[in-house]
Design a protein around this motif. Structure first.
Motif, mmCIF file in Angstrom:
data_model
loop_
_atom_site.group_PDB
_atom_site.id
_atom_site.type_symbol
_atom_site.label_atom_id
_atom_site.label_comp_id
_atom_site.label_asym_id
_atom_site.label_seq_id
_atom_site.Cartn_x
_atom_site.Cartn_y
_atom_site.Cartn_z
ATOM 1 N N ALA A 198 0.294 -4.412 -0.044
ATOM 2 C CA ALA A 198 -1.084 -4.857 -0.279
ATOM 3 C C ALA A 198 -2.104 -3.733 -0.132
ATOM 4 O O ALA A 198 -3.307 -4.002 -0.060
ATOM 5 N N LEU A 199 -1.659 -2.486 -0.096
ATOM 6 C CA LEU A 199 -2.587 -1.361 -0.049
ATOM 7 C C LEU A 199 -2.622 -0.697 -1.423
ATOM 8 O O LEU A 199 -1.609 -0.651 -2.121
ATOM 9 N N ASP A 200 -3.781 -0.164 -1.814
ATOM 10 C CA ASP A 200 -3.837 0.515 -3.103
ATOM 11 C C ASP A 200 -3.062 1.834 -3.023
ATOM 12 O O ASP A 200 -2.753 2.329 -1.939
ATOM 13 N N VAL A 201 -2.739 2.406 -4.173
ATOM 14 C CA VAL A 201 -1.810 3.537 -4.218
ATOM 15 C C VAL A 201 -2.329 4.751 -3.448
ATOM 16 O O VAL A 201 -1.547 5.506 -2.860
ATOM 17 N N THR A 202 -3.638 4.957 -3.438
ATOM 18 C CA THR A 202 -4.191 6.101 -2.710
ATOM 19 C C THR A 202 -3.978 5.933 -1.212
ATOM 20 O O THR A 202 -3.531 6.863 -0.522
ATOM 21 N N VAL A 203 -4.262 4.730 -0.694
ATOM 22 C CA VAL A 203 -4.065 4.464 0.732
ATOM 23 C C VAL A 203 -2.574 4.475 1.071
ATOM 24 O O VAL A 203 -2.174 4.948 2.144
ATOM 25 N N GLN A 204 -1.727 3.966 0.161
ATOM 26 C CA GLN A 204 -0.279 4.020 0.371
ATOM 27 C C GLN A 204 0.178 5.448 0.625
ATOM 28 O O GLN A 204 0.929 5.715 1.573
ATOM 29 N N ALA A 205 -0.266 6.367 -0.226
ATOM 30 C CA ALA A 205 0.126 7.774 -0.072
ATOM 31 C C ALA A 205 -0.361 8.330 1.254
ATOM 32 O O ALA A 205 0.367 9.085 1.927
ATOM 33 N N GLN A 206 -1.564 7.961 1.670
ATOM 34 C CA GLN A 206 -2.092 8.441 2.947
ATOM 35 C C GLN A 206 -1.272 7.917 4.114
ATOM 36 O O GLN A 206 -0.983 8.659 5.060
ATOM 37 N N ILE A 207 -0.879 6.636 4.058
ATOM 38 C CA ILE A 207 -0.093 6.043 5.144
ATOM 39 C C ILE A 207 1.283 6.707 5.236
ATOM 40 O O ILE A 207 1.774 7.019 6.327
ATOM 41 N N LEU A 208 1.927 6.947 4.090
ATOM 42 C CA LEU A 208 3.239 7.594 4.088
ATOM 43 C C LEU A 208 3.137 9.021 4.615
ATOM 44 O O LEU A 208 4.002 9.470 5.391
ATOM 45 N N ASP A 209 2.103 9.744 4.204
ATOM 46 C CA ASP A 209 1.900 11.100 4.721
ATOM 47 C C ASP A 209 1.682 11.077 6.232
ATOM 48 O O ASP A 209 2.183 11.949 6.964
ATOM 49 N N LEU A 210 0.943 10.068 6.696
ATOM 50 C CA LEU A 210 0.667 9.947 8.128
ATOM 51 C C LEU A 210 1.952 9.692 8.911
ATOM 52 O O LEU A 210 2.202 10.325 9.947
#
Length: 356
Positions: A198-210
């Motif tokens: 349920a997160l947009d792709v930009t936030v998804q990438a940030q969460i995975l990087d985190l």
């Protein structure tokens, strides 16, 4: 029916990995029959490495993760097998001892942070409470730790945000807050259940990087529970593919994504859009629905949905359950499928030609 402990004794061969799951079974008795949510799953994981567990809804992914945290205890679940974490066997561990490990040595990022966070308490106080449970510190010291964790997961103005309530955070910020809570005690095993749903792709990438950056910092072993092979390709070292509560394929990300051995894994890959593919090419979803966990199909559980079962002689896909066998030329790639190696090469080649 009360929670049932495993009757297995301590193994002759002690676990060699930080996390080792052996023949895990989680069954739920119901009026309609026994739901075999997890049925004989085994895998291992070293510290500093990431395992991606993939499959459709109902394949047993989340039930497996909850078993690792001992969260089926006190329920009607029948749990057996062995779960070894750093030399401790968790299935037979008393609840009081399990509670001391949960959140401390083993922690989890839940799928829905809005329901996992309490709406009546500030985010900072909830993170501080998680820290105080396992450390003898004052409330003030715990709040300082909570603010520091919010800062480390990239939440701006952490001192002010620590005083906010969950509904005042965006979806991505709530997920970051959940990660801060999960890591506040420096766990050695972190389980992330659909962390980017349920997160947009930009936030998804940030969460995975985190998650990747914090794993490098803390040296944790990480399990990513997801249905998204793109997430697994981005962050995982190994992949466990589950179907009908069982593991049907396991191996390194490179081996499984480059040359999958099971038709279900082929279907998962073919149902995903490819960045360099033809935009006019239609996706090829897996037909049918996941099986009932009360009454699994005979033989290979995937055979009612498999387009290639007719290539196997003597109806073996219907009558005989395939064994997990090593894939020649690989270190740890295993799969449970009756198709021959030549059949698989031919089918994969045809699929690659269609994708171009």
């Amino acid at each position: 029916m009360a929670f049932e402990l495993s009757t297995q004794t301590v193994p002759v061969n002690p676990p060699s990995s930080f996390l080792e799951v052996r023949d895990l079974r989680v069954h739920f008795p119901t009026e309609d029959g026994l739901v075999k949510s997890v049925d004989g799953v085994s895998f291992s994981l070293e510290k500093g490495k990431t395992l991606g567990i993939v499959g459709e809804s109902g394949s047993g992914k989340s039930v497996t993760s909850l078993a690792l945290l001992g969260l089926h205890k006190g329920s009607r679940a029948q749990v057996s097998g062995e779960i070894w974490v750093d030399g401790d066997e968790l299935v037979a561990l008393p609840e009081a001892e399990m509670r001391s490990l949960r959140g401390n040595k083993v922690s989890m990022i839940f799928q829905d942070p809005l329901s996992a966070l309490h709406p009546f308490f500030t985010v900072g106080s909830q993170i501080a409470e998680a820290y105080q449970v396992h450390h003898k510190v004052s409330k003030k010291e715990a709040l300082v730790r909570a603010v520091d964790m919010l800062k480390r997961v990239g939440i701006p103005q952490p001192e002010r945000r620590a005083k906010s309530y969950p509904h005042e955070f965006s979806g991505g910020m709530r997920q970051r807050a959940m990660i801060a809570m999960s890591l506040v005690c420096d766990p050695e095993l972190l389980i992330a259940d659909e962390p980017t749903t349920a997160l947009d792709v930009t936030v998804q990438a940030q969460i995975l990087d985190l998650i990747r950056d914090l794993q490098e910092e803390f040296g944790s072993a990480v399990i990513i529970i997801t249905h998204d092979l793109g997430v697994v390709a981005e962050i995982a070292d190994d992949i466990l593919v589950m179907y009908g509560g069982r593991r049907i394929e396991y191996g390194s990300v490179r081996d499984v994504l480059k040359a999958p051995e099971h038709p279900y894994a082929w279907g998962l890959l073919q149902s995903m859009p490819h960045l360099g593919g033809d935009v006019n090419t239609r996706l090829n979803p897996i037909q049918g629905a996941p099986p009932s966990l009360i009454n699994l199909p005979t033989g290979c559980a995937f055979h009612p949905r498999c387009d290639y079962k007719d290539r196997v002689a003597d109806d073996r896909c219907v009558t005989e359950r395939p064994e997990l066998l090593p894939v020649p030329g690989t270190d740890k790639h295993i799969a449970a499928c009756h198709l021959t190696g030549d059949n698989k090469i031919e089918i994969r080649s045809a699929a690659e030609r269609l994708a171009k």
